[in-house]
Every structure is written in structure tokens, then in C-alpha cells.
Design a protein around this motif. Sequence first.
Motif, PDB file in Angstrom:
ATOM      1  N   SER A 191      43.832  33.830  40.493  1.00  0.00           N
ATOM      2  CA  SER A 191      43.673  35.285  40.354  1.00  0.00           C
ATOM      3  C   SER A 191      44.650  36.023  41.256  1.00  0.00           C
ATOM      4  O   SER A 191      44.872  35.606  42.403  1.00  0.00           O
ATOM      5  CB  SER A 191      42.251  35.686  40.733  1.00  0.00           C
ATOM      6  N   PRO A 192      45.230  37.151  40.778  1.00  0.00           N
ATOM      7  CA  PRO A 192      46.099  37.939  41.670  1.00  0.00           C
ATOM      8  C   PRO A 192      45.334  38.550  42.830  1.00  0.00           C
ATOM      9  O   PRO A 192      45.929  39.086  43.757  1.00  0.00           O
ATOM     10  CB  PRO A 192      46.659  39.029  40.755  1.00  0.00           C
ATOM     11  N   LEU A 251      40.855  31.366  36.814  1.00  0.00           N
ATOM     12  CA  LEU A 251      41.258  32.773  36.877  1.00  0.00           C
ATOM     13  C   LEU A 251      40.579  33.518  38.032  1.00  0.00           C
ATOM     14  O   LEU A 251      40.676  34.727  38.140  1.00  0.00           O
ATOM     15  CB  LEU A 251      40.964  33.476  35.543  1.00  0.00           C
ATOM     16  N   GLN A 252      39.867  32.780  38.887  1.00  0.00           N
ATOM     17  CA  GLN A 252      39.265  33.404  40.063  1.00  0.00           C
ATOM     18  C   GLN A 252      40.208  33.302  41.262  1.00  0.00           C
ATOM     19  O   GLN A 252      41.273  32.703  41.168  1.00  0.00           O
ATOM     20  CB  GLN A 252      37.949  32.702  40.410  1.00  0.00           C
TER      21      GLN A 252
END
Lengths: 425, 300
Positions: A191-192, A251-252
Motif C-alpha cells: 500500500s502507498p 494491498l495493505q
Amino acid sequence: MKFRALARAAAVGAISALFAFSGNAQAQKIELWTFIAAGQENVRERTMAHIIETFKAKNPGIDVALNVMPWQQISPTLLRASKAGQVPDVTMLYSPSMPAHIAAGTLSPLKAYLDAWPTDVRADLVRLPETLDKQGNVFGVPWEMRVSGLVYRDDLLKAAGKRPPRSLQEWADTAAAVAKDDVVGIALGFSPEAPSIAAGWFLTTLVGSGAKVLNDDGTAAFVSPQAERLVQWVHDVVTRRKNALPQNVALQGLEQAQQLFIAQKAAFLPTSTQRFEFIRERSKLGEAVKMTDYPGFEEGRSSPALVQSWSLVIPKGAKQPAAAWKFIEHWTSTEIQVASAKSAGYVPVRRSALKDPWFQEPRAEMIRWAVDYAAKNPLRFNFPENTEALYDTWAKMFGQVLTGRMEPKAALAWAEAEYNRRGGR
Amino acid sequence: MPPDHIVRSRYRSASIVRHVQPYLFFYPSFLLVAVVSFLPMFYAVRQSLHAASYLEIGPFVGLANYVELLTHGGGLWNIQTSIIFVLGSLALTMPLGIGLALLLNQPIRFRTVFRTILIVPWIVSQLVTGLLWMWLYDGRVGPLAHALRQLGLNVSGPLTDVNWAMPSLILANTWHSYPLVMVFTLAALQTIPSEIGEAARIDAASAWHRFWHVTLPLIKSTVLVALVLTTLHTFNTVTTVLIMTGGGPVGATEVLALRVFKEGFQFYRMEVASTAAVVIFVLNIVFSLAYIRVLRAERA
């Protein structure tokens, strides 16, 4: 009458000035910016308190005033303070932020101070490339080292009849083998929001595979067969192996990934040494949690060790640089490095510290592994001025791939163009 | 009785004090606001028109930073995301805040307790709000996912889903924002004389008609203030978004305020951060003026 009043005022003024002068001469105060307070709350605070107390005992004329702030705030605040001419005497700075500060001219070079050390004392200290400019001038002295590696659940691996992975292929197979409905194989988040661990793993694996990553002029060279293969590997682990690395984990951010491992719901966690003891304690898994090298593409050939650190720097314009240097000398001395390793598990930055018998004890196993990994196979990479921009670009690239919007090669090309458009910042 | 010239002199002094006094109260506050708000704003505008290297202002580049942000720089996407975030939050926050205020204005038991409990989200910081909702939404260790799994439903975390990340963020922001609307509306409701409602009741107006034709016109100005404040607050929200998604997945929640924060404090591209900040300022002005215009048109 007037004369008497004037004489009285002059006498009071003279005495005040004398007191003020003697006060200044006695108590020299240096300001330290830190993210760790000196207290009794936890091992880190106790270690900091010990460092300050021992420094003051050795240097009775110097007091240390701590300005504690969140670690993410130190770098931007220093930049603003530098512009306003309100810098502290000494501050901690995270190694990925060092190149930006060196480029912005906010730090004092430490060459003159280091040259005054005997050669063996100088050579004893670990140096990180991020603390140097292109001419080799030193701008920061690390006070701790952190080495990235793969934390794993030894109990789960043994139950599945597996060993710690020695290649990416084996890692994917093992992760899939130990994964269950409520336990994922790998907890790694791109994740960004917080991509540093995942992007750091990507960087070290990529460099270990022989890919270039950045050109000599600092522009991106992301598109390479090795990079494509590695992104494809992540994609395949996410999409083709059930629960090895589920999409909602990939995506975390890093904190959620760590939380998953602590909740005993993951078998592998790429992370850094400074979190190891915390993870062991919080997960209540103790000795079942172990740490090993990042596996590379080829069996038995680990990816290089990504070593980062918090350094001590003297900002340009510091009012008490000499006293600040004394403080740096104290903190990075062998004696304090040994004490810090014993109390808080910090990996020492002085080789001589490792001669202490304590490092042969079982509880120093992780420190021995970290020093060995970093010494044998260090990551050789010229970090850009802004590592966060590099990591953010990669996080977005993985987002495109993991949500099925782009193929690995197209995503790498997109990331390369995006990074270059932003001028590497 | 003092002589005339002394009386005149005192009168003159009192008159001067009367004229000067308001300025003595006004100017210190004005200067403070000017230093704290206007100067940084002018600095941001100036920086947005120049190149920059870290905090050093470079040569004048005109509108090049704006052109870059709104063409290749993804600024239009950020504006679109911000507007969705703001409108989505308003669509939930305003009815919820007004509805709860209407309920709390009724003579119900434990009204003070309910009022206290309902105001709690407002005093919780954005950081805690972000962490709390991130935990609630977590698809693996969160309580919602756990409860749904007990019911046989396997859910993925909404914050990692491109389609659900923004609605989830809007819900969290609504939870944090509705108390402001509720408190403002409740204060306004308590200024309405009870006779007005009773008169409408005698005229056999339904509850909805009483609200729409009697109550709402009387509290409209206050609701508008709450609307403007909530709009500004949501446009400028960084922490909740940064903590919960960091702008992801694939930019689905990358609002303009987050962009300002990241460009300024992570990437040190002050010229881009300043440009985006000026765009947010303009959007805030446009939205606020639009609301005021609507109110004035209705009054006219």
C-alpha cells in the motif's frame, strides 16, 4: 540621591551580568531532536535515559534538552527549521532521508571531527552510503543498525516439514503449503500508505538479481527482464496460490502486515531487525519466531542485506557543534553500543562491541545473524535523493499489477516514466 | 460643576476613545490572522508560480506548475476524487447530523446522556478515527470481517478494494463529522419558540410538513454554516485518508489534500505542494460562495 540610585543600579547590573556569565560558562545546554523520550516506559526509553545520564556524568558542564517528536516529523521539521535558522544542536535522522538533507545543504560535514579520531576508532565504525555525499564527505554517524530480513514461524514450517526458504520458488511453495483459511503464507503489503518494507524487499531482491534499477544520472531503469520476472512472481503468488499472499494483504501497509503476523495469522513477514523482539513478545510465539536472509532467485544465493539506520547529525547553524559532537562520540562509543544492545536489542554500529561475551549468548542470536548477513552480503546501491518517491512509485506500480489493471512489463514501463517525469522526487 | 472647557475636553477624549476602541480590539486579531493565515497563503501562491529546490524558491515559471499538475501530474484526478469525497461525506453527514439534532430536541429520557455519547466522535482525533476504522474494516483481523465470517460470509477488506475504498473512507469521515452538524442544528432548533411548532400542529400540519415548511426555514442559516464548515473540513482532510489508505488502492482515494501533504513533506516538491494547496483554496472558495449564493437567492 540620584548618584546613589545610579550606583545601586550599576552594582545590581554588574552582579546580574556576572551571574549570567558564570551561569553560561557552567551549564552549556545542547538540544537533541529525537523520537525516543528518556524515561522508564519501555526498553527504548530506559536505554535513552541511560545514554543521557552517562553522558552528563562524563561531561558535567553539558546538559541535554530533548525535543521528542514523531519519527516521521523529524526530517520535514528539520528542513523547515533549517530555513528558519532554528535548528537543534544534534538530531536523529533516518538514513533514507539523509540524501535529501545532504542535497538541501541542511547538515554540517563531520570530516574535521572524524579526522581527530585515531584510525582504528574511525575504521571500527560502520558507515552507510546514505550518510555520505558524492565526494565521500560524512554527514551522519549511525547510532543503531537495522537489517531487513525474513521473519518466519518455525513451528508452522516444521509442522509442514519445510525448511526456511532458500529461493523465491521455494518461498512461494512453502508459503502455499503452510497457508490455511485463516493463516496466510506471506504478510507483505504494497500500500502507498506505508510501502517501505515491501519496496525495500523489492529493491534488494532486484539488485541481488543483477538488475540496475537506477541509471548513473539518477533516472529510472525499472524495465529489465529481472524486474519483470520479480513483479510476475509477486503477481503469481497473489493470484495463483491460494492464501499464499492474498490480494487484500498485498494491498495493505506494513503495520497491517505486521499485525497479521502478531495475530498468528501469517507464516512469513519481511521486516527489519529492530521489530524482531517486539514481534516475538507481542505474538506470544517467542522462540518459534525466527529470522533469515531474503531468498533470491537462485537457490542458496540470498538477496543482499538492506541495512538502514538512524544517524546522529549536526545541522548547519547549530549553536553548540563541539558539545554536540561530544554527545555523538559518547552515544557511538563501544561501551554505550554494548549497553544498548543488551538493554534494547539494538544492532551495534561498532565492530569492537561484538567482542563483548554477551554477543555469544543465545539471546544475541538475531544480532549475530544481522551483523553476519550485513557483512557478508551488503546491498550495494546508490540511494536516490528521495527514497520515498522511489518507494511510492513502486507501491503504485504494484497496485496496478495486483488489481489486474496492467501487466508487469507495462506497469514497470509506466513506473519508469512516472518516476522520471517527477525528476526522481 | 467643572468649567466648560474641561467638560468639552473630557467629551472629546471620550469620543476619541469610542472611535479608537473598536480598532484597538480589531487590529491585534487581524494582524494575528494575517500573520498566521494570509502570509503563508501568499507565500504558497508565490511558490506555486516559481520553480523550487526543497525550500529554496527558484526562477519564476508563470503558470507552468498549474499546467503540469492539471495535465500530466494527475491533479484533475485528485480534484475529482476530492469532490467525490466531499459530496459523498456531505450526503451522509448533513441528513445524519440534522436528523440526530431533531431527535435530541425531543423530550426523550436520558437526552443528556445521548447528547454526550453522540458528540464523542467529534472529540476523537483524525488519527484515532483513521486507526479505529482501519481496524474495523480489516478483512482478516477486523471485528466486522470476523462477525461476517461467523455468518458464513467471507469478505475482503474494503480498503483494499478499488470500488469500496472511497465509500469506506466516506463512512469513516461521516462518523467523525456529523457531530458538528448535529451540535449546530441542535443549537438552532433550541432558539425556535415552541409556539411556532404548536401553531403548526394546531393547523394539523404533518411532522414532515412542520419540518420542511416551519423548522427548516428557521434553521437554514445555521445549517448553511455547518454545511460550509463540513465542506472545508472534508476538503482539507489529510490524516484519516493517509492513515487508512495512503491514497490507494491505485489512487482510488488520492484526494488533493493528501497530495499536498505527500508532495510537501515526503517528496519535498514544494512547488507542486503549493500549487495543489492553491487549487484546494480556490475550490473551497468556489463551494462556499456557491452555498452563500443559493441562500441569498432563496432569501430574495
